[in-house]
Scaffold this motif. Structure first.
Motif, short mmCIF file in Angstrom:
data_model
loop_
_atom_site.label_atom_id
_atom_site.label_comp_id
_atom_site.label_asym_id
_atom_site.label_seq_id
_atom_site.Cartn_x
_atom_site.Cartn_y
_atom_site.Cartn_z
N GLY A 96 0.59 -1.62 0.35
CA GLY A 96 0.12 -0.35 -0.12
C GLY A 96 0.93 1.41 -0.38
N TYR A 97 -0.15 1.93 -0.59
CA TYR A 97 0.70 3.93 -0.04
C TYR A 97 0.60 3.80 1.81
CZ TYR A 97 0.77 3.16 -5.44
OH TYR A 97 0.44 3.37 -5.92
N LEU A 98 1.46 4.89 2.17
CA LEU A 98 1.45 5.19 3.33
C LEU A 98 2.57 6.76 3.08
CD1 LEU A 98 2.82 2.75 5.29
CD2 LEU A 98 1.08 3.81 5.65
N ASN A 99 2.59 8.08 3.95
CA ASN A 99 2.94 9.26 3.76
C ASN A 99 4.74 7.80 4.98
OD1 ASN A 99 2.44 9.35 6.62
ND2 ASN A 99 0.91 10.80 5.98
N GLU A 100 5.48 9.13 5.01
CA GLU A 100 6.67 8.84 6.00
C GLU A 100 6.28 8.51 6.83
OE1 GLU A 100 9.49 10.95 3.88
OE2 GLU A 100 11.55 9.21 4.68
N ARG A 101 5.78 9.60 7.52
CA ARG A 101 4.67 9.62 8.87
C ARG A 101 4.44 8.36 9.87
NH1 ARG A 101 6.73 9.44 13.32
NH2 ARG A 101 5.58 9.99 14.95
N SER A 102 3.61 8.23 9.21
CA SER A 102 2.88 6.93 9.27
C SER A 102 3.75 5.18 8.86
CB SER A 102 1.59 6.65 7.77
OG SER A 102 0.78 7.55 8.13
N PHE A 103 4.49 5.25 8.13
CA PHE A 103 5.16 4.18 7.88
C PHE A 103 6.16 4.56 9.21
CE2 PHE A 103 9.10 1.57 6.44
CZ PHE A 103 8.98 1.41 5.74
N GLU A 104 6.91 5.57 9.89
CA GLU A 104 7.71 5.74 10.45
C GLU A 104 7.38 4.71 11.71
OE1 GLU A 104 9.64 9.56 10.69
OE2 GLU A 104 10.48 9.49 9.41
N ARG A 105 5.81 5.46 12.03
CA ARG A 105 4.72 5.27 12.86
C ARG A 105 4.39 3.63 13.60
NH1 ARG A 105 0.18 4.56 14.58
NH2 ARG A 105 -0.98 5.18 12.39
N ALA A 106 4.53 3.00 12.28
CA ALA A 106 4.21 1.60 11.90
C ALA A 106 5.70 0.63 13.04
CB ALA A 106 4.47 1.26 10.63
N VAL A 107 6.48 1.58 12.34
CA VAL A 107 7.93 0.80 13.00
C VAL A 107 8.25 0.82 14.81
CG1 VAL A 107 10.30 0.93 13.02
CG2 VAL A 107 9.00 1.50 11.04
N LEU A 133 5.48 -4.07 2.12
CA LEU A 133 5.57 -2.84 0.56
C LEU A 133 5.24 -1.48 0.83
CD1 LEU A 133 5.95 -5.97 -0.49
CD2 LEU A 133 7.45 -5.33 -1.24
N ALA A 134 5.76 -0.51 1.18
CA ALA A 134 5.13 0.94 0.88
C ALA A 134 5.77 1.45 0.74
CB ALA A 134 5.18 1.50 2.53
N HIS A 135 4.59 2.68 -0.39
CA HIS A 135 5.43 3.58 -1.38
C HIS A 135 5.19 4.68 -0.75
CE1 HIS A 135 6.05 4.58 -5.79
NE2 HIS A 135 4.86 5.88 -4.99
#
Lengths: 192, 244
Positions: A96-107, A133-135
């Protein structure tokens, strides 16, 4: 291999061979009813370097998907499963598509592990644990929100993503379109 | 063979024009990119020049002599000339009397004659003069020629260069009009296959990008240009998004 340049006769023979092969490729393309329609698609590269990230899921896929609900815009296999109930990739990843902040938060929240630097593929030839897998997109793709609250790319964008990730897969696209849900108001009516 | 660079190729074209060969040799093929763009990579190891194959048949001895004077040695049985410096130059034929794929030229200097090139060279604005001297295919003609080229081994490169030339000239209405006219001169099925090839080439780059990794930053801009070129090509060919 010889450094000798090919004679003109050899070039002609090669050209005729290429033409014959090309004719067969052309016929094979046209054996698919959707060939003409798909010429209009502009493939979209989901796994674009610099934008694409991959990290192992640290919780069950369903839990990660629920945690990212409303933030992630799912595409490819994940979107297909949400829209039609069936996917097309063996690997149980989330795409899926995420913004950078959401991806960092998931980590940070332990939904996913440390992002990996290699092996970026949605269709691995080896067994691996489920991945996200995030774009990472500043400008999110067009999307639709499902009754569940999950966001998925529009049907048109899903076709572009499949095209840009797996190549032209007429059988897959045809199968997918056949299972396109009518209740979303986007399905083609089956022939009567 | 040495890989030619842009100044070297343009200088060669000037020398050719100053010779009795005049403007008979037209810069084309991947090296034709040198004639229309300062930024698109030519990705070639030789120089291709188009030539009227019927003129070669009539003037074969003169051509061989003039090429020798320019420092090129003919490779027997081929359309290839090589220089002591390692530059390789290929003659590629077209014809003004027919549009058929055949072998033409002379007995000593046989050249391949391509139907598509014969058709393109018969249309207006096919060539243009280079500022420093010499003749090259016009940008739209080069794009159409590469788009329609059929070859299995380097076909992807042809389509990618086509898309990049289209993207670079997409803001020029005259270019778009010219290319649209050229595409109309070919049967629809040829364009359909060419667009399908362009699709496949674009995806091949995507795969290459993924293998190359994030350090290959140059790919990102190229990818955008390729997508832009494809979008323009689809519009020119009347293929716009039909998926609901």
């Amino acid at each position: 291999m010889s450094d000798r340049p090919r004679t003109t006769a050899e070039r002609m023979a090669r050209f005729q061979r290429d033409q014959e092969t090309y004719r067969r490729i052309s016929l094979a393309r046209r054996s698919h009813a959707r060939f003409h329609r798909d010429l209009a698609v502009v493939p979209h590269v989901f796994l674009l370097p610099g934008r694409a990230r991959m990290a192992a899921l640290m919780q069950p896929p369903e839990a990660v998907r629920t945690a990212l609900r409303g933030e992630a815009i799912w595409t490819l296999d994940t979107a297909a499963r949400l829209l039609t109930g069936e996917g097309f990739i063996a690997s149980p990843d989330l795409t899926g598509y995420l913004n950078e902040r959401s991806f960092e938060r998931a980590v940070e929240q332990g939904l996913i592990g440390t992002p990996m630097t290699g092996g970026l593929t949605i269709d691995p030839l080896y067994h691996r644990p489920p991945m996200l897998l995030a774009h990472l997109a500043d400008d999110p793709p067009p999307s639709t929100t499902l009754p569940s609250g999950d966001r998925v790319v529009t049907w048109q964008f899903l076709i572009r993503d499949i095209f840009g990730t797996l190549g032209w897969r007429p059988d897959l696209l045809t199968r997918l379109e056949a299972s396109r849900p009518i209740e979303l108001g986007v399905a083609q009516q089956p022939p009567s | 063979m040495s890989q030619p660079n842009r100044p070297e190729v343009l200088e060669l074209l000037q020398r050719i024009e100053a010779s009795p060969l005049g403007d008979r040799l037209i810069l084309a093929g991947s090296s034709g990119v040198y004639g229309v763009s300062e930024t698109i990579p030519a990705l070639t190891e030789d120089v291709d020049v188009l030539v009227d194959a019927d003129w070669i048949a009539a003037e074969e001895d003169m051509v061989l002599e003039q090429m020798r004077r320019l420092g090129f040695q003919h490779q027997p049985g081929t359309p290839t000339f090589t220089s002591a410096a390692g530059l390789s130059l290929d003659l590629v034929g077209y014809s003004r009397r027919d549009a058929a794929d055949r072998i033409g030229g002379g007995k000593t200097l046989p050249v391949m004659v391509f139907a598509d090139l014969s058709r393109l060279l018969s249309l207006p604005h096919a060539t243009r003069k280079l500022p420093g001297g010499g003749t090259t295919l016009s940008p739209a003609t080069l794009a159409a020629a590469k788009l329609l080229t059929i070859r299995l081994e380097k076909g992807s490169k042809d389509k990618l260069q086509t898309l990049l030339v289209i993207a670079e000239n997409a803001g020029e209405e005259a270019f778009l009009e010219h290319l649209r006219d050229l595409l109309r001169a070919f049967p629809p099925d040829r364009l359909e296959d060419a667009i399908a090839d362009a699709h496949a080439s674009l995806l091949a780059v995507s795969a290459d990008v993924i293998v190359a990794g994030p350090q290959a930053a140059g790919y990102a801009g190229m990818q955008q240009s390729l997508e832009r070129g494809l979008t323009v090509l689809q519009a020119l060919a009347g293929r716009t998004e039909e998926h609901p």
